[in-house]
Design a protein around this motif. Structure first.
Motif, short mmCIF file in Angstrom:
data_model
loop_
_atom_site.label_atom_id
_atom_site.label_comp_id
_atom_site.label_asym_id
_atom_site.label_seq_id
_atom_site.Cartn_x
_atom_site.Cartn_y
_atom_site.Cartn_z
N ILE A 118 0.82 -1.21 0.00
CA ILE A 118 0.00 0.00 0.00
C ILE A 118 0.86 1.26 0.00
N GLU A 119 2.01 1.20 0.61
CA GLU A 119 2.90 2.38 0.64
C GLU A 119 3.47 2.66 -0.75
N VAL A 120 3.78 1.61 -1.50
CA VAL A 120 4.29 1.79 -2.86
C VAL A 120 3.19 2.37 -3.75
N ILE A 121 1.99 1.85 -3.61
CA ILE A 121 0.85 2.35 -4.40
C ILE A 121 0.63 3.83 -4.11
N THR A 122 0.69 4.20 -2.85
CA THR A 122 0.49 5.61 -2.47
C THR A 122 1.55 6.50 -3.11
N LYS A 123 2.78 6.05 -3.10
CA LYS A 123 3.87 6.82 -3.70
C LYS A 123 3.67 6.98 -5.20
N VAL A 124 3.28 5.92 -5.89
CA VAL A 124 3.07 5.96 -7.34
C VAL A 124 1.90 6.89 -7.69
N THR A 146 0.48 3.63 -16.08
CA THR A 146 0.11 2.22 -16.07
C THR A 146 1.32 1.29 -16.01
N LYS A 147 2.47 1.76 -16.51
CA LYS A 147 3.69 0.95 -16.44
C LYS A 147 4.08 0.70 -14.98
N GLN A 148 3.91 1.75 -14.15
CA GLN A 148 4.23 1.60 -12.73
C GLN A 148 3.10 0.92 -11.96
N PHE A 149 1.87 1.13 -12.42
CA PHE A 149 0.73 0.49 -11.76
C PHE A 149 0.83 -1.02 -11.80
N LYS A 150 1.30 -1.55 -12.92
CA LYS A 150 1.25 -3.01 -13.12
C LYS A 150 1.93 -3.77 -11.99
N GLY A 151 3.16 -3.36 -11.64
CA GLY A 151 3.89 -4.10 -10.61
C GLY A 151 3.25 -3.99 -9.24
N CYS A 152 3.03 -2.77 -8.77
CA CYS A 152 2.55 -2.61 -7.40
C CYS A 152 1.09 -3.01 -7.22
N TYR A 153 0.25 -2.73 -8.21
CA TYR A 153 -1.16 -3.08 -8.07
C TYR A 153 -1.38 -4.58 -8.23
N THR A 154 -0.60 -5.23 -9.07
CA THR A 154 -0.78 -6.67 -9.25
C THR A 154 -0.54 -7.42 -7.94
N ARG A 155 0.52 -7.05 -7.23
CA ARG A 155 0.80 -7.70 -5.95
C ARG A 155 -0.33 -7.44 -4.96
N TYR A 156 -0.81 -6.21 -4.96
CA TYR A 156 -1.87 -5.84 -4.02
C TYR A 156 -3.16 -6.60 -4.32
N VAL A 207 -8.38 -1.63 -5.53
CA VAL A 207 -9.02 -2.59 -6.45
C VAL A 207 -10.06 -1.87 -7.28
N GLN A 208 -10.84 -1.01 -6.64
CA GLN A 208 -11.89 -0.28 -7.34
C GLN A 208 -11.33 0.76 -8.29
N ARG A 209 -10.19 1.34 -7.94
CA ARG A 209 -9.67 2.47 -8.71
C ARG A 209 -9.31 2.09 -10.13
N VAL A 210 -8.69 0.95 -10.32
CA VAL A 210 -8.30 0.53 -11.67
C VAL A 210 -9.55 0.33 -12.53
N LEU A 211 -10.59 -0.24 -11.95
CA LEU A 211 -11.85 -0.41 -12.69
C LEU A 211 -12.46 0.95 -13.02
N ARG A 212 -12.30 1.92 -12.11
CA ARG A 212 -12.82 3.27 -12.37
C ARG A 212 -12.05 3.94 -13.51
N TYR A 213 -10.75 3.74 -13.55
CA TYR A 213 -9.95 4.28 -14.67
C TYR A 213 -10.52 3.78 -16.00
N ARG A 214 -10.82 2.50 -16.04
CA ARG A 214 -11.30 1.89 -17.29
C ARG A 214 -12.64 2.49 -17.71
N LEU A 215 -13.55 2.67 -16.75
CA LEU A 215 -14.87 3.24 -17.07
C LEU A 215 -14.75 4.69 -17.52
N LEU A 216 -13.92 5.46 -16.84
CA LEU A 216 -13.76 6.87 -17.20
C LEU A 216 -13.12 7.02 -18.57
N LEU A 217 -12.13 6.19 -18.86
CA LEU A 217 -11.47 6.28 -20.17
C LEU A 217 -12.39 5.80 -21.29
#
Length: 280
Positions: A118-124, A146-156, A207-217
């Motif tokens: 969660i700390e890595v996600i917050t920093k990104v 999204t390049k940085q999201f993939k690593g930290c969000y996948t683990r989370y 978890v919800q945020r990535v889905l929100r990105y997709r809907l908004l885009l």
């Protein structure tokens, strides 16, 4: 000879006395025709109406597009604020206490299991939000993030079910240590920044945020003309976010399959060990 008849728009209709059929004479151009041309004024009016409708549609799409861009920024601000609240109210105080073993409520292993990455996600996301607020084009900024999201969000995301299961066990447990943990978690909801929300309300946000990105885009793409200078960037950002969401599902499936396989393997090994002991 000819007989003058009633006018028709720019053309004047005459009757040819010899042939007894009408013809049309344009007094402005001195042109004569047997067939009355289409009403140019009506055509022009129709074109103007169509053009006005198209312009109104484009303006409406542009206004909707601006609202989506604003929503991406404002919801990102709300999301990042929730990440900081999660750390301020829950993670950081518990980590400080965990450093003193005799007074620890949660161990460091407990915290890693619940708040993994969660700390890595917050920093990104802090960095991503700063780029948005600095005026960087939203689609370009999100495409790069999204390049940085993939690593930290996948683990989370892969750990989320385990974190939720651990918290559920704490809530349902009758053990003294777990009751103390639950008391702390309940007490933390009264923190002014928590606004009465429990820890699970904050843990679900990534978890919800990535889905929100997709809907908004998806909505942004729908209201971006192909000729728009940002059209390509919006499409690429949407594609990358979709790939990111799909990778979560695939990685989670692999993780779940591995967990099942490891469970089966453990049962076989344990069974063999019991059989061996009995033989001895």
């Amino acid at each position: 000879c000819s007989v003058k008849r009633e006018p028709a728009a720019r053309w004047v209709e005459y009757m040819d006395a010899t042939l007894n059929i009408p013809y049309y004479y344009n007094e402005a151009t001195a042109e004569s025709v047997w067939v009355l041309p289409a009403d140019e004024d009506e055509d022009e009016e129709a074109d103007e109406e169509e053009s006005a409708e198209e312009e109104a549609r484009r303006e409406k799409a542009a206004r909707h597009r601006e609202r989506i861009l604003e929503e991406i920024v404002t919801t990102e601000q709300t999301y990042v604020a929730s990440l900081h609240t999660l750390m301020k109210v829950y993670l950081h105080p518990l980590r400080m206490v965990a450093d003193v073993p005799r007074g620890a409520i949660f161990t460091h292993d407990d915290l890693d299991a619940i708040f993994l990455n969660i700390e890595v996600i917050t920093k990104v996301n802090d960095k991503f939000l700063n780029e948005l607020l600095s005026g960087v084009q939203v689609a370009e900024a999100l495409k790069a993030a999204t390049k940085q999201f993939k690593g930290c969000y996948t683990r989370y995301v892969n750990n989320y079910d385990a974190a939720e299961a651990k918290l559920r066990k704490i809530r349902e447990s009758a053990e003294a240590g777990d009751r103390e943990k639950q008391r702390y978690l309940v007490m933390s909801t009264s923190h002014p920044d928590a606004c009465g929300k429990d820890v699970t309300s904050f843990l679900i946000r990534p978890v919800q945020r990535v889905l929100r990105y997709r809907l908004l885009l998806a909505d942004l793409l729908k209201h971006t003309e192909e000729s728009h200078p940002e059209a390509t960037a919006v499409q690429e950002a949407f594609d990358r976010v979709c790939e990111l969401a799909m990778s979560f599902n695939e990685d989670k499936r692999v993780t779940d399959d591995f967990t099942k396989l490891r469970g089966c393997f453990s049962r076989f090994v344990d069974g063999d060990a019991v059989s061996l002991r009995n033989e001895l």
